[in-house]
Scaffold this active site. Sequence first.
Site, PDB file in Angstrom:
ATOM      1  CB  CYS A 156      65.187  38.897  24.662  1.00  0.00           C
ATOM      2  SG  CYS A 156      63.842  39.142  25.823  1.00  0.00           S
TER       3      CYS A 156
HETATM    4  N1  COA Z   1      47.054  31.328  35.573  1.00  0.00           N
HETATM    5  C1  COA Z   1      46.091  30.492  35.165  1.00  0.00           C
HETATM    6  N2  COA Z   1      45.656  30.428  33.894  1.00  0.00           N
HETATM    7  C2  COA Z   1      46.175  31.282  33.014  1.00  0.00           C
HETATM    8  C3  COA Z   1      47.198  32.203  33.374  1.00  0.00           C
HETATM    9  C4  COA Z   1      47.611  32.215  34.720  1.00  0.00           C
HETATM   10  N3  COA Z   1      48.558  33.043  35.151  1.00  0.00           N
HETATM   11  N4  COA Z   1      47.550  32.916  32.287  1.00  0.00           N
HETATM   12  C5  COA Z   1      46.816  32.459  31.273  1.00  0.00           C
HETATM   13  N5  COA Z   1      45.979  31.489  31.706  1.00  0.00           N
HETATM   14  C6  COA Z   1      44.990  30.739  30.908  1.00  0.00           C
HETATM   15  C7  COA Z   1      44.588  31.483  29.659  1.00  0.00           C
HETATM   16  O1  COA Z   1      43.545  32.382  29.941  1.00  0.00           O
HETATM   17  C8  COA Z   1      44.170  30.376  28.730  1.00  0.00           C
HETATM   18  O2  COA Z   1      42.876  29.951  29.095  1.00  0.00           O
HETATM   19  P1  COA Z   1      41.817  29.508  27.951  1.00  0.00           P
HETATM   20  O3  COA Z   1      42.438  28.290  27.313  1.00  0.00           O
HETATM   21  O4  COA Z   1      40.600  29.217  28.726  1.00  0.00           O
HETATM   22  O5  COA Z   1      41.733  30.666  26.998  1.00  0.00           O
HETATM   23  C9  COA Z   1      45.136  29.238  29.097  1.00  0.00           C
HETATM   24  O6  COA Z   1      45.601  29.543  30.417  1.00  0.00           O
HETATM   25  C10 COA Z   1      46.301  29.123  28.140  1.00  0.00           C
HETATM   26  O7  COA Z   1      46.885  30.429  27.969  1.00  0.00           O
HETATM   27  P2  COA Z   1      48.006  30.727  26.912  1.00  0.00           P
HETATM   28  O8  COA Z   1      48.366  32.172  26.965  1.00  0.00           O
HETATM   29  O9  COA Z   1      47.617  30.151  25.588  1.00  0.00           O
HETATM   30  O10 COA Z   1      49.208  29.885  27.552  1.00  0.00           O
HETATM   31  P3  COA Z   1      50.542  29.395  26.896  1.00  0.00           P
HETATM   32  O11 COA Z   1      50.614  27.937  27.047  1.00  0.00           O
HETATM   33  O12 COA Z   1      50.806  29.996  25.549  1.00  0.00           O
HETATM   34  O13 COA Z   1      51.644  30.020  27.888  1.00  0.00           O
HETATM   35  C11 COA Z   1      53.265  31.780  27.851  1.00  0.00           C
HETATM   36  C12 COA Z   1      51.803  31.406  28.017  1.00  0.00           C
HETATM   37  C13 COA Z   1      53.372  33.299  27.871  1.00  0.00           C
HETATM   38  C14 COA Z   1      54.055  31.187  29.001  1.00  0.00           C
HETATM   39  C15 COA Z   1      53.809  31.224  26.515  1.00  0.00           C
HETATM   40  O14 COA Z   1      52.953  31.556  25.453  1.00  0.00           O
HETATM   41  C16 COA Z   1      55.194  31.698  26.149  1.00  0.00           C
HETATM   42  O15 COA Z   1      56.141  31.517  26.871  1.00  0.00           O
HETATM   43  N6  COA Z   1      55.345  32.270  24.935  1.00  0.00           N
HETATM   44  C17 COA Z   1      56.604  32.738  24.412  1.00  0.00           C
HETATM   45  C18 COA Z   1      56.999  33.895  25.208  1.00  0.00           C
HETATM   46  C19 COA Z   1      58.302  34.479  24.800  1.00  0.00           C
HETATM   47  O16 COA Z   1      59.243  33.858  24.439  1.00  0.00           O
HETATM   48  N7  COA Z   1      58.325  35.769  24.901  1.00  0.00           N
HETATM   49  C20 COA Z   1      59.491  36.481  24.720  1.00  0.00           C
HETATM   50  C21 COA Z   1      59.524  37.447  25.812  1.00  0.00           C
HETATM   51  S1  COA Z   1      61.066  38.148  25.899  1.00  0.00           S
END
Ligand code: COA
Length: 373
Positions: A156
């Site tokens: 990225c």
């Molecule tokens: N729809 C519904 N629920 C979902 C889901 C979806 N698509 N994906 C995950 N969930 C659920 C999970 O299972 C979890 O449930 P639980 O609490 O019962 O275990 C809950 O939602 C929270 O999931 P989590 O993964 O902790 O969400 P989050 O708030 O961390 O958001 C991201 C996920 C990926 C959006 C976030 O972590 C993020 O953006 N991280 C940084 C990513 C980044 O910068 N990456 C660089 C890539 S270049």
Amino acid sequence: MIQPAITGAGLFTPTQVITNDELVAAFNAYADLWNAEHADEIAAGTVEAKGHSSSEFIVQASGIEQRYVLDKTGVLDPEVMHPWLRERSDDELGQMAEMAVTACRMALDQAGRQASEVDAVICAASNHERAYPAVAIEIQQALGCGGFGFDMNVACSSATFGIQAAADMIRSGSIRRALVVNPEICSAHLEWRDRDCHFIFGDVCTAVLLEPEEEAKGPHFRVLSTRCATQFSNNIRNNNGFLRRTRKGHMEDRRDMQFMQNGRKVFKEVLPLVVSHIEGHMDEAGQDPTALRRLWLHQANKTMNDYIGRKVLGRVPDPEEQPNILQDYANTSSAGSIIAFAKHSDDLQPGDRGLICSFGAGYSVGSVLVERA
Ligand code: COA
């Protein structure tokens, strides 16, 4: 010393859009199919049923509302779940080069320059469609640039690292002009069947032209200073490399051959890294961060950007101070901060300063301090 400047920016946006609702409908249909196929194992408790995704979760967790892709038909077919991108023959222009040529021409037009005046093409992206010849050299030929081209990959952060490389070469006098181009076909390395990340990415290509400020023909941004940093982490990883074929089971559908991340850890670890990186860069550059007029941040997650903006500027940034584009484009890897720059920089006044900053796998962080001339 020669002062490098960004004199043009270009943006190729695919024509096909996938909204969250379309994406979620396809994912849920896929999950239902998969659960039906594995009903016995699910009933026996040996495998876990796949849960449904939801548009509300996607918007709330990431700020993403839709994404552009090169092909939506395959992605939205529950029996396929990946883009259909025709494999091109060796005699055809490659998929990445095609996007790149469009974005580069836009950057050249904005700068009032011909491709023949360019000495270097850096194709900086998180994945390249082949090992060699470099995609950059194909772009160089398709455009009719002189000099040389090479590919680089800092995930990225590829765009900002590429800008630093180009700016340094211009400063040293080894080249006069460079195109830094970021064709990101993220749809092809995203696992669309993984609920935790299926909503994250989109496709796009950005390009910037850098040249000595004294040769700029129109409005431009001086590159005052750049800073790049890396720190090893496995929290964002894709194992798809050239040794793949030597491993047992290479024909299997291996999850680790696509983008994988531990999103929560990335969130926690990258935020402090980026904030201290920017503070250190601004300190070194003698720049008061609170006086920055604009932050063009990497576009992965709205909450992350809001946090970084608040920490760096010392206030809740106005929307125009820290423009987000991820609601429309989703995460486009290295291109994200450059999309924000290309779309939201014309209104800055001479003397206004802003910071392009990207961060991601590696970990890697790159920042570029610019001033409107
Ligand atoms: N729809 C519904 N629920 C979902 C889901 C979806 N698509 N994906 C995950 N969930 C659920 C999970 O299972 C979890 O449930 P639980 O609490 O019962 O275990 C809950 O939602 C929270 O999931 P989590 O993964 O902790 O969400 P989050 O708030 O961390 O958001 C991201 C996920 C990926 C959006 C976030 O972590 C993020 O953006 N991280 C940084 C990513 C980044 O910068 N990456 C660089 C890539 S270049």
